[in-house]
Design a protein around this motif. Sequence first.
Motif, PDB file in Angstrom:
ATOM      1  N   ALA A 121       0.724  -1.276   0.010  1.00 31.05           N
ATOM      2  CA  ALA A 121       0.128  -0.176  -0.152  1.00 31.05           C
ATOM      3  C   ALA A 121       0.933   1.239  -0.103  1.00 31.05           C
ATOM      4  N   GLN A 122       0.581   2.199  -0.935  1.00 26.31           N
ATOM      5  CA  GLN A 122       1.278   3.249  -0.971  1.00 26.31           C
ATOM      6  C   GLN A 122       0.755   4.591  -0.021  1.00 26.31           C
ATOM      7  N   VAL A 123      -0.187   4.286   0.582  1.00 25.66           N
ATOM      8  CA  VAL A 123      -1.008   5.410   1.435  1.00 25.66           C
ATOM      9  C   VAL A 123      -1.098   4.735   2.639  1.00 25.66           C
ATOM     10  N   THR A 124      -0.958   5.437   3.679  1.00 26.49           N
ATOM     11  CA  THR A 124      -1.451   4.963   5.106  1.00 26.49           C
ATOM     12  C   THR A 124      -3.025   4.877   5.373  1.00 26.49           C
ATOM     13  N   GLY A 125      -3.387   4.091   5.828  1.00 22.61           N
ATOM     14  CA  GLY A 125      -4.715   3.637   6.209  1.00 22.61           C
ATOM     15  C   GLY A 125      -5.568   3.183   5.192  1.00 22.61           C
ATOM     16  N   ILE A 126      -5.036   2.820   3.886  1.00 19.33           N
ATOM     17  CA  ILE A 126      -5.738   2.182   3.099  1.00 19.33           C
ATOM     18  C   ILE A 126      -5.858   0.826   3.372  1.00 19.33           C
ATOM     19  N   GLY A 127      -7.405   0.099   3.385  1.00 19.76           N
ATOM     20  CA  GLY A 127      -7.520  -1.136   3.696  1.00 19.76           C
ATOM     21  C   GLY A 127      -7.769  -1.804   2.691  1.00 19.76           C
ATOM     22  N   ILE A 128      -7.128  -3.282   2.394  1.00 17.60           N
ATOM     23  CA  ILE A 128      -7.074  -4.155   1.381  1.00 17.60           C
ATOM     24  C   ILE A 128      -7.500  -5.317   1.791  1.00 17.60           C
ATOM     25  N   ASP A 129      -8.270  -6.133   1.238  1.00 16.44           N
ATOM     26  CA  ASP A 129      -8.974  -7.391   1.360  1.00 16.44           C
ATOM     27  C   ASP A 129      -8.832  -8.089   0.412  1.00 16.44           C
ATOM     28  N   ALA A 130      -8.435  -9.431   0.543  1.00 12.14           N
ATOM     29  CA  ALA A 130      -8.477 -10.787  -0.361  1.00 12.14           C
ATOM     30  C   ALA A 130      -9.730 -11.348  -0.115  1.00 12.14           C
ATOM     31  N   ALA A 131     -10.411 -11.868  -1.185  1.00  7.51           N
ATOM     32  CA  ALA A 131     -11.810 -12.775  -0.973  1.00  7.51           C
ATOM     33  C   ALA A 131     -11.823 -13.789  -2.039  1.00  7.51           C
ATOM     34  N   ALA A 132     -12.701 -14.926  -1.713  1.00  9.27           N
ATOM     35  CA  ALA A 132     -12.972 -15.705  -2.684  1.00  9.27           C
ATOM     36  C   ALA A 132     -14.530 -15.892  -2.809  1.00  9.27           C
ATOM     37  N   PHE A 133     -15.081 -15.843  -4.008  1.00 11.46           N
ATOM     38  CA  PHE A 133     -16.427 -16.174  -4.153  1.00 11.46           C
ATOM     39  C   PHE A 133     -16.617 -17.346  -5.053  1.00 11.46           C
ATOM     40  N   LEU A 134     -17.316 -18.353  -4.305  1.00  8.83           N
ATOM     41  CA  LEU A 134     -17.827 -19.670  -4.748  1.00  8.83           C
ATOM     42  C   LEU A 134     -18.923 -19.360  -5.533  1.00  8.83           C
ATOM     43  N   LEU A 135     -18.574 -19.697  -6.893  1.00 17.21           N
ATOM     44  CA  LEU A 135     -19.765 -19.361  -7.900  1.00 17.21           C
ATOM     45  C   LEU A 135     -20.546 -20.564  -8.406  1.00 17.21           C
ATOM     46  N   SER A 136     -21.572 -20.772  -8.475  1.00 20.28           N
ATOM     47  CA  SER A 136     -22.303 -21.817  -9.171  1.00 20.28           C
ATOM     48  C   SER A 136     -22.068 -21.782 -10.740  1.00 20.28           C
ATOM     49  N   GLU A 137     -22.998 -22.650 -11.407  1.00 19.53           N
ATOM     50  CA  GLU A 137     -22.946 -22.825 -12.934  1.00 19.53           C
ATOM     51  C   GLU A 137     -23.385 -21.358 -13.637  1.00 19.53           C
ATOM     52  N   ARG A 138     -24.372 -20.645 -12.601  1.00 19.35           N
ATOM     53  CA  ARG A 138     -25.056 -19.647 -13.184  1.00 19.35           C
ATOM     54  C   ARG A 138     -24.089 -18.413 -12.927  1.00 19.35           C
ATOM     55  N   ASN A 139     -22.864 -18.689 -12.569  1.00 21.91           N
ATOM     56  CA  ASN A 139     -21.880 -17.714 -12.221  1.00 21.91           C
ATOM     57  C   ASN A 139     -22.283 -16.556 -11.263  1.00 21.91           C
ATOM     58  N   ARG A 140     -22.806 -17.150 -10.285  1.00 19.64           N
ATOM     59  CA  ARG A 140     -23.225 -16.470  -8.960  1.00 19.64           C
ATOM     60  C   ARG A 140     -22.973 -16.931  -7.744  1.00 19.64           C
ATOM     61  N   CYS A 141     -22.510 -15.840  -6.771  1.00 20.47           N
ATOM     62  CA  CYS A 141     -22.500 -16.639  -5.433  1.00 20.47           C
ATOM     63  C   CYS A 141     -23.821 -16.507  -4.896  1.00 20.47           C
ATOM     64  N   GLU A 142     -24.241 -17.723  -4.720  1.00 14.51           N
ATOM     65  CA  GLU A 142     -25.729 -18.244  -4.314  1.00 14.51           C
ATOM     66  C   GLU A 142     -25.976 -17.866  -2.892  1.00 14.51           C
ATOM     67  N   ARG A 143     -25.243 -17.953  -2.052  1.00 18.09           N
ATOM     68  CA  ARG A 143     -25.410 -17.652  -0.681  1.00 18.09           C
ATOM     69  C   ARG A 143     -24.217 -16.862   0.271  1.00 18.09           C
ATOM     70  N   ASP A 144     -24.643 -16.501   1.200  1.00 17.30           N
ATOM     71  CA  ASP A 144     -23.718 -15.514   2.066  1.00 17.30           C
ATOM     72  C   ASP A 144     -22.585 -16.501   2.488  1.00 17.30           C
ATOM     73  N   GLU A 145     -22.716 -17.739   2.754  1.00 23.21           N
ATOM     74  CA  GLU A 145     -21.763 -18.671   2.980  1.00 23.21           C
ATOM     75  C   GLU A 145     -20.822 -18.892   1.932  1.00 23.21           C
TER      76      GLU A 145
END
Length: 180
Positions: A28-52
Amino acid sequence: MQLIKGQKMDITKGRKLSSLALNFGWTAQVTGIGIDAAAFLLSERNRCERDEDFTFYGNPQSSNGAVTHTPLNSHGREKISISLNRLPQEIARIALTMTIYEGDKQGHTMKQVKDAYLQIVDEGSGEELGRFDYGSDLSDETAVVAAELYQYNGEWKLHAVGSGFNRHCAGYQRLHAEAV
């Protein structure tokens, strides 16, 4: 293997691999910037079907424990672990993202993030399978799809995407539709 944007690689073909570590890193080049990695588990419809099916710092484990999110010891590093043999059959694709927390609200963008990478590791052996350095072409975006894991003919592959978008863009909404 050093991946370039758009390249695809075999993950499981010819390997006895059951678990992946996807290590994200950045500066991060700036103090205080929040960066997060994530994984979206997608169905055949290319959608994240549930919060979980959306795994990140606020939901560090998928419902069946196949996907976990872990912050690593040093700042600017996070890990997504995926147990491929524990993934539910309905999961066809996993989008791996990096997002600036409230980037649009805070005025932070990807041009303030340098040296972003995704390291793909066989968790069982510790062997690095590949690395994708991405983001040098990004500027005003607040999120990036670093890569996607997907199944093809019964094997898992990885697509080095490296495409950024703003949080309110249709691409982000498509992934996020059912997850929030």
